[in-house]
Write a protein that holds these residues in place. Structure first.
Motif, short mmCIF file in Angstrom:
data_model
loop_
_atom_site.label_atom_id
_atom_site.label_comp_id
_atom_site.label_asym_id
_atom_site.label_seq_id
_atom_site.Cartn_x
_atom_site.Cartn_y
_atom_site.Cartn_z
N ASP A 155 18.03 -68.09 -53.38
CA ASP A 155 16.84 -67.32 -53.02
C ASP A 155 15.79 -68.25 -52.41
O ASP A 155 15.24 -69.11 -53.10
CB ASP A 155 16.28 -66.62 -54.25
CG ASP A 155 15.08 -65.74 -53.92
OD1 ASP A 155 14.68 -65.68 -52.74
OD2 ASP A 155 14.54 -65.11 -54.86
N PRO A 156 15.47 -68.12 -51.12
CA PRO A 156 14.48 -69.01 -50.49
C PRO A 156 13.12 -68.95 -51.17
O PRO A 156 12.44 -69.97 -51.30
CB PRO A 156 14.40 -68.50 -49.05
CG PRO A 156 15.69 -67.79 -48.82
CD PRO A 156 16.07 -67.20 -50.14
N ALA A 157 12.71 -67.76 -51.63
CA ALA A 157 11.41 -67.64 -52.29
C ALA A 157 11.39 -68.42 -53.60
O ALA A 157 10.38 -69.06 -53.94
CB ALA A 157 11.10 -66.16 -52.54
N ALA A 158 12.49 -68.38 -54.35
CA ALA A 158 12.57 -69.12 -55.61
C ALA A 158 12.52 -70.62 -55.35
O ALA A 158 11.88 -71.38 -56.10
CB ALA A 158 13.84 -68.75 -56.36
N ARG A 159 13.16 -71.07 -54.27
CA ARG A 159 13.12 -72.50 -53.95
C ARG A 159 11.71 -72.94 -53.58
O ARG A 159 11.26 -74.01 -53.96
CB ARG A 159 14.11 -72.80 -52.81
CG ARG A 159 15.58 -72.59 -53.18
CD ARG A 159 16.50 -73.31 -52.21
NE ARG A 159 16.34 -72.82 -50.84
CZ ARG A 159 17.04 -71.85 -50.30
NH1 ARG A 159 17.96 -71.21 -51.05
NH2 ARG A 159 16.87 -71.48 -49.05
N GLU A 160 11.02 -72.10 -52.81
CA GLU A 160 9.65 -72.45 -52.44
C GLU A 160 8.73 -72.48 -53.65
O GLU A 160 7.83 -73.33 -53.74
CB GLU A 160 9.12 -71.46 -51.39
CG GLU A 160 9.69 -71.69 -50.00
CD GLU A 160 8.92 -70.96 -48.92
OE1 GLU A 160 7.80 -70.49 -49.21
OE2 GLU A 160 9.43 -70.87 -47.79
N GLU A 161 8.93 -71.58 -54.58
CA GLU A 161 8.12 -71.59 -55.81
C GLU A 161 8.36 -72.87 -56.59
O GLU A 161 7.41 -73.46 -57.14
CB GLU A 161 8.48 -70.37 -56.68
CG GLU A 161 7.94 -69.05 -56.16
CD GLU A 161 8.29 -67.90 -57.09
OE1 GLU A 161 9.00 -68.14 -58.09
OE2 GLU A 161 7.84 -66.77 -56.83
N LEU A 162 9.62 -73.32 -56.65
CA LEU A 162 9.93 -74.56 -57.36
C LEU A 162 9.28 -75.76 -56.68
O LEU A 162 8.68 -76.62 -57.34
CB LEU A 162 11.44 -74.75 -57.46
CG LEU A 162 11.92 -76.05 -58.11
CD1 LEU A 162 11.42 -76.15 -59.55
CD2 LEU A 162 13.44 -76.17 -58.05
N VAL A 163 9.41 -75.84 -55.35
CA VAL A 163 8.81 -76.95 -54.61
C VAL A 163 7.29 -76.94 -54.80
O VAL A 163 6.67 -78.00 -55.00
CB VAL A 163 9.18 -76.85 -53.12
CG1 VAL A 163 8.38 -77.85 -52.30
CG2 VAL A 163 10.67 -77.10 -52.92
N THR A 164 6.68 -75.77 -54.75
CA THR A 164 5.24 -75.66 -54.96
C THR A 164 4.85 -76.18 -56.34
O THR A 164 3.86 -76.94 -56.48
CB THR A 164 4.80 -74.20 -54.80
OG1 THR A 164 4.99 -73.80 -53.44
CG2 THR A 164 3.33 -74.03 -55.17
#
Length: 528
Positions: A208-217
């Motif tokens: 999930d791209p959104a989940a990856r961005e949340e983790l990076v954030t």
């Protein structure tokens, strides 16, 4: 204090009992007979200035083990096991049959002492002195340059792994940081339930791209919060491991990320950058390792080994290990530094051979200043239009600093090196063979354009081609010897692996000298 070899053979001395079994002309036989001549105790006297303390292992033994270890690619433990159980190693190092090898940490201890000394590559220098004494390269008027990529000793880390690992490292290296991490770095645990006491990637919906961005954030903001909570300026002034850990955290927190889509960078939302940082750290375990692109198809991570080889004998006279990227680590830059520092070169006119990576203007200028002859494969010229005119179809006047195009139009070179034909290209009957630019042809001339132009002309001579084809291949063979069973470096960082490279090359040079007939006559190294 430094240990000393008393020269007395023991009852079960391997060389006395089974020395005749050593293969004549092998490195084992050479060290068994001449290790004291190669590596006398005084060679390492500066490493042990104090006469107090428990005696260390004799220098000739350690140097012999280092040579064999580098030649056969053994770890410290494997090298000591070979010294304990392999009769060839015992004979080479003067050990009796029933003697046990020393602790493997002794090799680490000696390498550290060598690295901190004024002559960290003294083992390599000793072998180069042997080369000079034999006259193997005396009067040889050619040197071939090349480089190869050596794989690093660690695994590549992605952005997530680097951030987690480096925050954990700051917690270990910086006093009081572990408590600050628990108090300030709460976004990761809030998102995934995993805190920084646990290594490795957290469990999320990775597809999930959104989940990856949340983790990076979460990770980037945790890193920034930690840096804000620490007195970075004071810790940086103090230096040492805490300062190194903080600097690396700041680097990895910014090198691979960019503001999320529709973010202006102030709302704390981040994503993996769509481009790669030019000097990207690929692992916090070894911050010196880098991406390498020897060719478009061949991609590696690690370091670059540069060598200067005498092509008639295959002996490497100079070497250096560097990072893989950056103009200061390019083949031409390092190659020019190494070949001009080669102490085995005399006053003769030298022919320098190399592939197209070395045929830069700066390299040609350096060789021209030494009055040496470049036998470097020129870069193939790429026309702006397929099948059209190349830069060599333009006439350059180095005195007037003008360039004349195939249509006979002459323009001056600017201070920045540009020659702009612009409006002169309008209606030119040769335009379709010259440029597709709407504004006309613009040519950038390098600082040493005339040298490169002359070199390209000379490279078409039959004599140039014949010499290049005859003598260039030996450096490729030397590279093959260097990398055989040793493509991966054994240590982390440029300095340690540079020292290893010099030891490896020293061992290979000894083996090559033996192939050429190395022996001792009347107390002098000669080639039989």
């Amino acid at each position: 204090m430094q240990g000393e070899w008393d020269g007395q053979r023991q009852l079960l001395d391997v060389e006395s009992v089974a020395g005749h079994l050593l293969e004549p002309g092998s490195v084992f036989a050479l060290l068994a007979e001449h290790r004291g001549r190669l590596f006398p105790g005084e060679l390492f006297a500066d490493l042990f200035p104090s006469g107090r303390g428990r005696p260390s292992i004799p220098g000739e033994v350690i140097a012999s083990v280092i040579v064999l270890q580098s030649l056969y690619g053994h770890s410290d433990r494997e090298a000591v096991e070979a010294l304990t159980f392999d009769l060839r190693w015992k004979a080479a190092c003067g050990y009796p049959i029933d003697a046990k090898g020393f602790d493997p940490s002794t090799l680490t201890y000696w390498r550290r002492r060598l690295a901190a000394s004024d002559r960290p590559q003294r083992i390599f220098e000793v072998v180069r002195e042997v080369i000079a004494e034999t006259g193997a390269v005396k009067g040889k008027t050619r040197r071939a340059l090349d480089s190869t990529i050596l794989d690093d000793a660690v695994a590549r880390q992605d952005t997530v792994t680097q951030l987690i690992a480096q925050i954990r490292r700051v917690g270990r290296e910086v006093p009081g940081a572990k408590e600050l991490i628990a108090a300030e770095c709460t976004r990761l645990v809030g998102l995934t339930g995993q805190d920084y006491d646990q290594p490795g990637k957290p469990s999320i919906a990775w597809e999930d791209p959104a989940a990856r961005e949340e983790l990076v954030t979460a990770l980037v903001n945790d890193a920034l919060a930690l840096l804000a909570a620490l007195d970075v300026e004071q810790l940086t002034k103090q230096g040492g491991k805490p300062a190194e850990a903080l600097a690396l955290l700041a680097l990895v927190a910014g090198q691979d990320v960019e503001p999320a889509q529709d973010s202006d960078g102030t709302d704390g939302r981040w994503r993996i950058a769509r481009a790669t940082a030019p000097d990207r750290v690929i692992s916090t375990v070894d911050p010196d390792a880098r991406h390498a692109h020897k060719t478009r198809e061949r991609r590696q991570d690690g370091f670059k080994a540069h060598v200067v080889v005498e092509p008639d004998t295959g002996l490497t006279t100079v070497c250096e290990l560097t990072k893989t990227n950056g103009p200061e680590n390019s083949d031409a830059t390092v190659g020019a530094e190494l070949v001009t520092a080669d102490t085995t070169i005399g006053e003769d006119d030298i022919e320098v051979l190399g592939d197209s990576a070395y045929a830069t203007g700066d390299m040609l200028h350096t060789l021209d200043g030494k009055k040496w002859t470049p036998l470097l494969k020129p870069w193939p010229l790429k026309p702006a239009v397929e099948g059209g005119f190349t830069i060599d179809d333009f006439t350059y006047d180095p005195v007037a600093e003008t360039l004349t195009c195939p249509a006979g139009i002459t323009r001056s070179r600017s201070a920045q090196g540009y020659v702009t034909f612009g409006a002169a290209c309008r209606g030119c009957p040769l335009r379709e063979q010259c440029t597709t630019a709407a504004s006309g042809r613009t040519v950038l001339l390098g600082e040493h354009h005339q040298l490169q132009r002359k070199h390209r002309i000379r490279a078409t001579d039959d004599g140039f081609q014949a010499t290049y084809r005859q003598h260039r291949p030996m450096v490729e063979r030397s590279i093959a010897w260097l990398t055989r069973d040793a493509r991966r470096v054994p240590y982390r960082g440029v300095q340690k692996n540079n020292n290893w490279l010099h030891h490896r090359v020293a061992a290979l040079n000894l083996r090559r000298l033996l192939t050429l007939g190395l022996t001792v006559q009347n107390g002098t190294w000669v080639l039989a």
